[in-house]
Each structure stands twice: as structure tokens, then as C-alpha cells.
Design a protein around this motif. Sequence first.
Motif, PDB file in Angstrom:
ATOM      1  N   ASN A 154      -6.456   3.745   5.615  1.00 23.79           N
ATOM      2  CA  ASN A 154      -6.303   3.786   4.155  1.00 23.79           C
ATOM      3  C   ASN A 154      -7.641   3.596   3.447  1.00 23.79           C
ATOM      4  O   ASN A 154      -7.888   4.181   2.396  1.00 23.79           O
ATOM      5  N   GLU A 163      -4.783   5.836  -5.077  1.00 25.12           N
ATOM      6  CA  GLU A 163      -5.328   5.401  -3.780  1.00 25.12           C
ATOM      7  C   GLU A 163      -6.097   4.084  -3.941  1.00 25.12           C
ATOM      8  O   GLU A 163      -5.985   3.174  -3.111  1.00 25.12           O
ATOM      9  N   ALA A 216      -3.569   1.213  -4.657  1.00 24.68           N
ATOM     10  CA  ALA A 216      -2.854   0.885  -3.413  1.00 24.68           C
ATOM     11  C   ALA A 216      -3.744   0.093  -2.458  1.00 24.68           C
ATOM     12  O   ALA A 216      -3.296  -0.867  -1.821  1.00 24.68           O
ATOM     13  N   TYR A 275       0.834  -1.209   0.000  1.00 22.75           N
ATOM     14  CA  TYR A 275       0.000   0.000   0.000  1.00 22.75           C
ATOM     15  C   TYR A 275       0.868   1.257   0.000  1.00 22.75           C
ATOM     16  O   TYR A 275       0.692   2.147  -0.834  1.00 22.75           O
ATOM     17  N   ARG A 289       1.324   3.908  -2.972  1.00 25.01           N
ATOM     18  CA  ARG A 289       0.755   5.224  -2.652  1.00 25.01           C
ATOM     19  C   ARG A 289       1.777   6.346  -2.879  1.00 25.01           C
ATOM     20  O   ARG A 289       1.441   7.450  -3.262  1.00 25.01           O
TER      21      ARG A 289
END
Length: 550
Positions: free
Chosen positions: A454, A434, A437, A417, A421
Motif C-alpha cells: 500500500n 490512497e 487510506a 486501509y 480505499r
Amino acid sequence: MQNLVSASWESVPTQPVDQHPIIAAIDLGTNSLHMVVVRIDPTLPAFSIIAREKETVRLGDRNLATGELKPEIVRKAIAALGRFQEVAKTMNAETIIAVATSAVREAPNGKDFLHAIEAELGLSVDLISGQEEARRIYLGVLSGMEFHNQPHIIIDIGGGSTELILGDSHEPRTLTSTKVGAVRLTGELITTDPISNAEFQYLQAYARGMLERSVEEVQANLELGESVRLVGTAGTIETLAMVHAREKSGAIPSTLNGYQFTLKDLRELVNRLRKLSNAERATIPGMPEKRSEVILAGAVILQEAMTLLDIESVTVCERSLREGVIVDWMLSHGFIEDKLRYQSSVRERNVLKLANKYHINLEHSDRVAKFAQSLFDQMQGTLHHWGADERQLLWAAAILHNCGHYISHSSHHKHSYYLIRNGELLGYTETEIEIIANLARYHRKSPPKKKHENYQSLLTKDRRQIVSQLSAILRLAVALDRRQIGAIAHVECEYYPQFRQVNLLIFPSQLNDDCALELWSLDYKKGVFEEEFRVRLVATLEKSTVPRLS
């Protein structure tokens, strides 16, 4: 029973039915909001501008203590965007593409602002990185200026940042973005009116110091003996050109495209501007309303960039980010095939570049991506209704899902992630990055949960649903290559809506392989998929390596 037939990536129609669509592009800049409305002619391919709108809304005039966008400026911006929407509607625009740059990127409440726009106006605004902004500026300039395969340096001085780009009508060689802009430097460095000598000296030194790294990067990518032309875009440079033209010829040319002025002329103008108060600068012929407040800082940025680059003149191009947004849309919707063709694969190239950077096993990732796309295609229209755009995001996540191994095997999905990102994936908006990720983050372990930070950063229900559903598909795709040896050749889905059951028919690459580990992994991972789509998944190993005829 419904047999869900696979479709190839190439067969997905991307070009709209309307052969001459009208598209609007909005740029939420630091100094002002701009919109351009264009009619696309796919036969050329090209576009003609049929309307322009501008409103000076200083998003860069942020709260000095917190760095947040001010409430009154947020209200003014939303009202202006509402008016832009109305204009686009009256021009019969079928699509509005909106992007936000440095002011919104850097504000702690920037995402809240974009969420408010979406909630109040139904307008989705993409936040783009400095490098992505530079790439689209390059596309915009290429659409309005012939480079003849010669190297060009493009400088775009905005309110909050300055982009320096090196390109020669092929791949951009250098894309840089520096946090110096006309509004930013005016607000941070100028307190006197007219500017004091000490502040002026510091303004020059600060601009030069900030630009040095970008200039060095550009120069490092120039080949020995190459002669280069400097192209200037955006409001500061257009204003300087207008003022220069009025003083030299007594009139503003009908177009500023191709207009040139020298560093010597610019230095003379800067020396005059520094001696004038804001009120006096406002009376200069050719000076647009409110530009007088920030023109000195903008002119100094250009002067210092030209000095560092050792370039004696600049040529104006009226096309920039907004037009680049249009070109990018045309590329992604199949309107441009020959000229700028290399740009249409910018997403794929940058995903593979990141994959190489983090030493991803591309053979495995490519198999996972093919399985993910095959499952996506076969379930489309029954279990989900996502389209070509979401399919492409799933592909990117599948290729990059394992990049977290670069840091550590433990919790590598979480590392994936953060690496994606912060990986500067060109060709994608911040929202799309986003989503990619998050898809990679949820290819294993816990499914998406509201308490995950997230997952919370996905501002709309639609985006959260993309992640929830496509990550569930990605989990199955990862399981199908559990041993990473290509044990499974092909999968077929059969859906029985009356039983809410999906049969997954698995065709092995080798007849004597029982694919036990892949089947075990599917059984282990299918719970998230079953819960998300509210179905039962039954996987069966077929006795043949050849798919059955439906």
C-alpha cells in the motif's frame, strides 16, 4: 524557543492572490484528450473559456490479451499532453488540473502511465472513480445550464463508460457509471463493416442490458408525477446533434447548448448509420474526423438509454467533465460561496457518511481530528511545510482511522486501509483516497515501510512523505484521546530548534485527572514521531485546565 501557535481551519487562506486566475483543465478520456483553458471571474462567480484543445488519442484501444495501454499510444498521449502544457503556458495558466477516467482506471499499467507523465512532464494527473467522474460532470452541466429546481437526468457517453446522473440543481440524487462506451463497444462487439444484422442486434441488447441497473437507480429516485428533462453531454451526443442540425437546417448552430433532437429522429439516424461502412459514415456532413469509427456504438447507447428511460427528446449541453473539474477547483479555493454552495462540503459529508456506515464513534474521532489539526497547525512552518490540502486529508484520515473495527479489532488499522480505499469517497481523487487510506493504516503498529504494497502504491516521494509525516502526527492525536472520554482539553507545542526538542504541554479537562493512560500512550507512540522528524518529544501535564498565554 519558538512557540508554535495554533491556527483555525477557517483562517487558512485558500483563495489565490490573483483575483482573475487562468486555469487549465485536462481530461484524459478513452477516445481523446481534451483541454479547456478558462479565466475565472470571482465577482460573478463564473469562468469564461479562452481556449480549447483536443487530440484523438485512443487510450481505450488497449492490448486485447493483457488489457494494458499500448506503448505507442502512451507515447502519443505524453506528446499531446506536452503540447497542451505549452498552450496552457502561453495562455498564462497558473494551474493545470488533469484527470484520467475509465481507460486508465482499468488498465493494469494505468498507474505506470501516470507516473511516466509526472516523470517526463512534471504534470500530476488525478485518477478519478466513475462516481467522482459523474459528480464533476454534474457540476460542469450546472455551470452551463439553468435547472430551475426541476429534476434533470444527465447522460454523458464517453469512450469507455456512460454516466447517468439525476439532479435538480441541488445535491445530485443519483450518480452512476456503467462500463459501456463508444470506443469500448466498437472494439469489443463490432467486427463487420457495415455492421451485420446479428452484430447490430447484439449491440443493442448488450447496451440495454448493461444500462438497466443505472436506469432503475435513476428512476427509483424520481418522485411520483415528476416530469424530467434529459440532458446529453460529450462528443457522441454533440456529433449526433451536429449531424441532425446539418440535415434539418443545412447549417451547424453557433452553439449546441440547448439544441434538442427526438428519440424518433435518433432511431432514424441509427438505422441509416448501421447500413453505412466506416468510410461512408466519415463523409457525412458534420462528422468530425475519426468519430465515424465509433459513432454507431455511441448512438445505440443513447438510443437504448432513452428507450429505457421512456424519454422522447434530449437537450445538448456543451459543458461536462472538464468544466466540472474547473467548478470543483473554484469550490475548493473559495471562489463559489452562494450558488452550488452545498458542493463545497462534499468531502466532509462523504467522510461522515462513510464513518456512519462503519459505525465509527464520531465523538472520539472528532477529538482525534481536532488534536491532529492542532498539532499540524502548531508544527507548520517549522517541523513540516504542508498546506491546507494536506491538512484536510489528515482530518479525513483522523475521522476514519478506526473504521477497520467494523471488520475486526485485530489488525483493524489494515482493515481501515481497505475500507477507505474502496469506500467511494466522493470529492477526492484516487491519489487523495490512497493518501487518506495510508494515513489511517499507519495510525498504529508499524510505521510506513518500502516493502508494504500500500505504501509502494504512492508513486512520488512527496506523497510518501505526506503519509510518513502526517501519520506520525496522527499517532500522537490518537494517544491524546486514549480513554476516548475527552480527558485532554488542549495541547500546546513548544519547539527548541537548538536542542531538536518539542515540548508538548497537556491541559486536562478535569484538574484532578492525572491523564496517566494518555501520557503512557504518548510515550509508547512517540518513537515513530521522533524518528520521522528527528526530534525529542517531551510531554508534560499542566496543573491548569486553561492554556498559558504565549
